[in-house]
Design a protein around this motif. Structure first.
Motif, PDB file in Angstrom:
ATOM      1  N   ARG A  99       0.855  -1.178   0.000  1.00 35.36           N
ATOM      2  CA  ARG A  99       0.000   0.000   0.000  1.00 35.36           C
ATOM      3  C   ARG A  99       0.900   1.239   0.000  1.00 35.36           C
ATOM      4  N   PHE A 100       0.310   2.378  -0.344  1.00 34.45           N
ATOM      5  CA  PHE A 100       1.035   3.642  -0.276  1.00 34.45           C
ATOM      6  C   PHE A 100       0.339   4.590   0.689  1.00 34.45           C
ATOM      7  N   SER A 101       1.127   5.382   1.376  1.00 31.96           N
ATOM      8  CA  SER A 101       0.616   6.481   2.187  1.00 31.96           C
ATOM      9  C   SER A 101       1.146   7.777   1.586  1.00 31.96           C
ATOM     10  N   ASN A 102       0.256   8.706   1.309  1.00 28.52           N
ATOM     11  CA  ASN A 102       0.654   9.941   0.622  1.00 28.52           C
ATOM     12  C   ASN A 102       1.124  11.008   1.597  1.00 28.52           C
ATOM     13  N   ILE A 103       2.110  10.651   2.418  1.00 22.85           N
ATOM     14  CA  ILE A 103       2.737  11.621   3.299  1.00 22.85           C
ATOM     15  C   ILE A 103       4.171  11.831   2.823  1.00 22.85           C
ATOM     16  N   GLU A 127      -2.500  15.335  18.484  1.00 21.76           N
ATOM     17  CA  GLU A 127      -2.389  15.773  17.092  1.00 21.76           C
ATOM     18  C   GLU A 127      -1.343  14.987  16.310  1.00 21.76           C
ATOM     19  N   PRO A 128      -0.064  14.947  16.757  1.00 22.81           N
ATOM     20  CA  PRO A 128       0.909  14.174  15.975  1.00 22.81           C
ATOM     21  C   PRO A 128       0.659  12.673  16.035  1.00 22.81           C
ATOM     22  N   ALA A 129       0.193  12.163  17.176  1.00 24.50           N
ATOM     23  CA  ALA A 129      -0.030  10.723  17.303  1.00 24.50           C
ATOM     24  C   ALA A 129      -1.144  10.249  16.372  1.00 24.50           C
ATOM     25  N   GLN A 130      -2.194  11.058  16.224  1.00 24.51           N
ATOM     26  CA  GLN A 130      -3.286  10.683  15.329  1.00 24.51           C
ATOM     27  C   GLN A 130      -2.910  10.908  13.870  1.00 24.51           C
ATOM     28  N   ALA A 131      -2.129  11.960  13.591  1.00 26.10           N
ATOM     29  CA  ALA A 131      -1.678  12.189  12.214  1.00 26.10           C
ATOM     30  C   ALA A 131      -0.787  11.043  11.744  1.00 26.10           C
ATOM     31  N   LEU A 132       0.092  10.562  12.611  1.00 24.63           N
ATOM     32  CA  LEU A 132       0.988   9.470  12.242  1.00 24.63           C
ATOM     33  C   LEU A 132       0.225   8.149  12.146  1.00 24.63           C
ATOM     34  N   ALA A 138      -3.515   3.510   9.244  1.00 21.88           N
ATOM     35  CA  ALA A 138      -4.815   3.512   8.569  1.00 21.88           C
ATOM     36  C   ALA A 138      -4.782   2.870   7.182  1.00 21.88           C
ATOM     37  N   PRO A 139      -3.732   3.108   6.347  1.00 21.93           N
ATOM     38  CA  PRO A 139      -3.741   2.502   5.004  1.00 21.93           C
ATOM     39  C   PRO A 139      -3.724   0.975   5.019  1.00 21.93           C
ATOM     40  N   VAL A 140      -3.280   0.377   6.128  1.00 23.57           N
ATOM     41  CA  VAL A 140      -3.186  -1.084   6.189  1.00 23.57           C
ATOM     42  C   VAL A 140      -4.030  -1.666   7.324  1.00 23.57           C
ATOM     43  N   GLN A 141      -4.883  -0.857   7.941  1.00 22.40           N
ATOM     44  CA  GLN A 141      -5.679  -1.327   9.067  1.00 22.40           C
ATOM     45  C   GLN A 141      -6.571  -2.506   8.673  1.00 22.40           C
ATOM     46  N   ALA A 142      -7.232  -2.391   7.551  1.00 25.46           N
ATOM     47  CA  ALA A 142      -8.107  -3.483   7.107  1.00 25.46           C
ATOM     48  C   ALA A 142      -7.295  -4.744   6.820  1.00 25.46           C
ATOM     49  N   ASP A 143      -6.097  -4.579   6.270  1.00 27.49           N
ATOM     50  CA  ASP A 143      -5.234  -5.731   5.981  1.00 27.49           C
ATOM     51  C   ASP A 143      -4.799  -6.428   7.266  1.00 27.49           C
ATOM     52  N   ILE A 144      -4.454  -5.632   8.278  1.00 27.14           N
ATOM     53  CA  ILE A 144      -4.043  -6.196   9.559  1.00 27.14           C
ATOM     54  C   ILE A 144      -5.183  -6.993  10.177  1.00 27.14           C
ATOM     55  N   PHE A 165       5.904   3.546  17.984  1.00 30.27           N
ATOM     56  CA  PHE A 165       4.642   3.134  17.369  1.00 30.27           C
ATOM     57  C   PHE A 165       3.569   2.847  18.414  1.00 30.27           C
ATOM     58  N   ALA A 166       3.959   2.388  19.591  1.00 29.20           N
ATOM     59  CA  ALA A 166       2.970   2.062  20.623  1.00 29.20           C
ATOM     60  C   ALA A 166       2.104   3.259  20.967  1.00 29.20           C
ATOM     61  N   ALA A 167       2.650   4.480  20.810  1.00 25.88           N
ATOM     62  CA  ALA A 167       1.936   5.692  21.215  1.00 25.88           C
ATOM     63  C   ALA A 167       1.078   6.295  20.112  1.00 25.88           C
ATOM     64  N   LEU A 168       1.040   5.686  18.924  1.00 24.40           N
ATOM     65  CA  LEU A 168       0.157   6.198  17.875  1.00 24.40           C
ATOM     66  C   LEU A 168      -1.292   6.028  18.310  1.00 24.40           C
ATOM     67  N   GLN A 169      -2.136   6.985  17.931  1.00 20.20           N
ATOM     68  CA  GLN A 169      -3.537   6.963  18.370  1.00 20.20           C
ATOM     69  C   GLN A 169      -4.476   6.999  17.172  1.00 20.20           C
ATOM     70  N   ASN A 170      -5.525   6.189  17.238  1.00 18.11           N
ATOM     71  CA  ASN A 170      -6.537   6.232  16.188  1.00 18.11           C
ATOM     72  C   ASN A 170      -7.448   7.444  16.407  1.00 18.11           C
ATOM     73  N   PRO A 171      -8.380   7.725  15.505  1.00 16.36           N
ATOM     74  CA  PRO A 171      -9.211   8.930  15.649  1.00 16.36           C
ATOM     75  C   PRO A 171     -10.016   8.980  16.944  1.00 16.36           C
ATOM     76  N   GLN A 172     -10.243   7.830  17.570  1.00 14.73           N
ATOM     77  CA  GLN A 172     -10.971   7.805  18.835  1.00 14.73           C
ATOM     78  C   GLN A 172     -10.050   7.973  20.044  1.00 14.73           C
ATOM     79  N   GLY A 173      -8.744   8.143  19.788  1.00 15.64           N
ATOM     80  CA  GLY A 173      -7.800   8.340  20.879  1.00 15.64           C
ATOM     81  C   GLY A 173      -7.255   7.059  21.474  1.00 15.64           C
TER      82      GLY A 173
END
Length: 446
Positions: A99-103, A127-132, A138-144, A165-173
């Motif tokens: 997959r590609f992520s356009n960042i 903000e940065p945790a959800q952006a990352l 997110a691009p591979v969430q369904a695959d996982i 990576f452990a500290a990344l947050q989804n849109p719900q926090g």
């Protein structure tokens, strides 16, 4: 279905037809993946394309073979950072696809730096945790989720090696570690993940006294006594021996590496100087500090688990911009044949580190211990949720995937994820990712 066949079961006609259809689909996935890697090569200069495509296909094949060895299920993610986007290769036991992520690289680096700064300052990380998370998960969430793995094995390049990576947050926090155990795969070391071949016996080495301009680490003594069971520390959970302060010398380290213990636990300061092996040193209780250069020629082949309960032991820096600059102490000992390394991404707090380490080993001392990655996850959740370990373990059974220095004390923890720094919540004094997110496992996660 193939596992059922291996176990001697006979498939029904419908199941056999389904197996054949899946085999045909797997061939199509492989063809699509080869088209993906060719497209990835187009993002680089002609001189770099062939090597990039070859390396990408080789690394994905190796990672696919590694995750297939996890009986509980694991999914590999191999990231390739380019100037215009990030490629994410998903490796499941049966196939690899991309997959590609356009960042862009500049924005990725900005967000990584913003997250690390927010964490170190114990500030709002949303903000940065959800952006990352949006860019990298997110691009591979369904695959996982489709792969059904319980552990993410991350193959990282470039500045992604600095990212907790452990500290990344989804849109719900919700933090990533709340849904998945995490481990790093070091391409250069290429460790084969296997469970420990015998019960753990620990050689624990620690420094509690102030030395060489570094502060004292008063929690280290209790940390080691809570891990190693001796006549002096009956509260410990694993057999072994402890060497503290003046007993912690080069001879003791040599003995730990070649002796009867298959686990070596070091709780001290590590003074990292980016790009300089001779000045990056591990402090010991007696004698000259041991440089990274010296550690790089020592033999760790007998060590099934090396825990570096010190500061900055998973980070590195200073050579070039393609990721080689971030190889530090953990990568060095993996190259020297250690099977698994637990290390840190920044300067860790003394008290919370001691608690996490004791929780990690307490789980591994069970009759049927969880994997290293799952044990680390549970210990991190115990800090995040402010729960005792038994309560965390009970919660884990019902969980499903949902889409300063070591002497620092908790001075400003976040009461709930994503809020501004507040007074300490007595029920969750270590809830902020500063305390639990720096710990990363490399090598064998089983």
């Amino acid at each position: 279905m193939e596992k059922r066949i291996d176990q001697g079961d006979a498939l029904s006609l419908a199941d056999e037809a389904r197996r054949q259809a899946l085999t045909t689909a797997a061939e199509a996935w492989r063809a699509e993946f080869q088209r993906y890697t060719r497209r990835l090569g187009e993002l680089f200069t002609p001189s770099a394309r062939t090597q990039l495509v070859d390396n990408t296909e080789n690394n994905s094949s190796r990672l696919q073979a590694k995750v297939a060895l996890d009986p509980a299920g694991a999914v590999g993610l191999h990231y390739v950072v380019t100037d215009e986007r990030v490629a994410i290769i998903v490796a499941s036991p049966q196939s690899s696809f991309g997959r590609f992520s356009n960042i862009k690289r500049t924005e990725l680096n900005r967000q990584i730096n913003a997250l690390r700064q927010a964490i170190v300052n114990k500030a709002d990380t949303r903000e940065p945790a959800q952006a990352l998370w949006q860019a990298l998960i997110a691009p591979v969430q369904a695959d996982i989720e489709a792969a059904g793995g319980k552990t993410l094995v991350l193959s990282l390049t470039d500045t992604l090696r600095y990212l907790p990576f452990a500290a990344l947050q989804n849109p719900q926090g919700r933090y990533l570690v709340e849904d998945m155990a995490l481990s790093l795969w070091a391409q250069a070391a290429d460790v084969t993940p296997i469970p420990s071949t015998r019960p753990w016996q620990v050689a624990a080495l620690g420094l509690t006294q102030a030395q060489g301009g570094f502060s004292a680490l008063p929690a280290v003594k209790g940390e080691l006594q809570g891990i190693v069971k001796t006549d002096q520390s009956p509260q410990g959970v694993l057999p072994g021996r402890i060497a503290l302060d003046e007993q912690f010398n080069r001879a003791q380290l040599d003995q730990a590496l070649r002796g009867q213990s298959n686990v070596v636990h070091i709780a001290s300061h590590f003074d990292f100087k980016p790009g300089d092996e001779s000045r990056s040193v591990l402090l010991i209780g007696q004698g000259e500090p041991i440089s990274l250069g010296k550690l790089a020629v020592m033999n760790f082949s007998r060590v099934e688990q090396l825990t570096l309960s010190a500061c900055d032991t998973a980070t590195g820096g200073g050579i070039n911009e393609n990721g080689a600059e971030v190889e530090g102490l953990a990568a060095t000992v993996l190259r020297q044949q250690a099977k698994s390394v637990l290390a840190t991404l920044w300067k860790v707090a003394d008290d919370s580190t001691a608690k996490l380490m004791q929780d990690f080993y307490r789980q591994r001392a069970q009759d049927k211990p969880p994997s290293r990655a799952q044990a680390l996850r549970s210990a991190q959740l115990a800090l995040l949720r402010g729960q005792d370990l038994p309560a965390v373990q009970a919660a884990l059974k019902s969980d499903v995937a949902r889409g300063g220095s070591r002497s620092d004390a908790p001075s400003s923890a976040m009461a709930t994820a994503g809020t501004a720094p507040t007074a300490i919540d007595p029920k969750r004094p270590y809830a902020h990712p500063y305390y639990w997110a720096p710990f990363v496992l490399s090598g064998s996660w089983l």
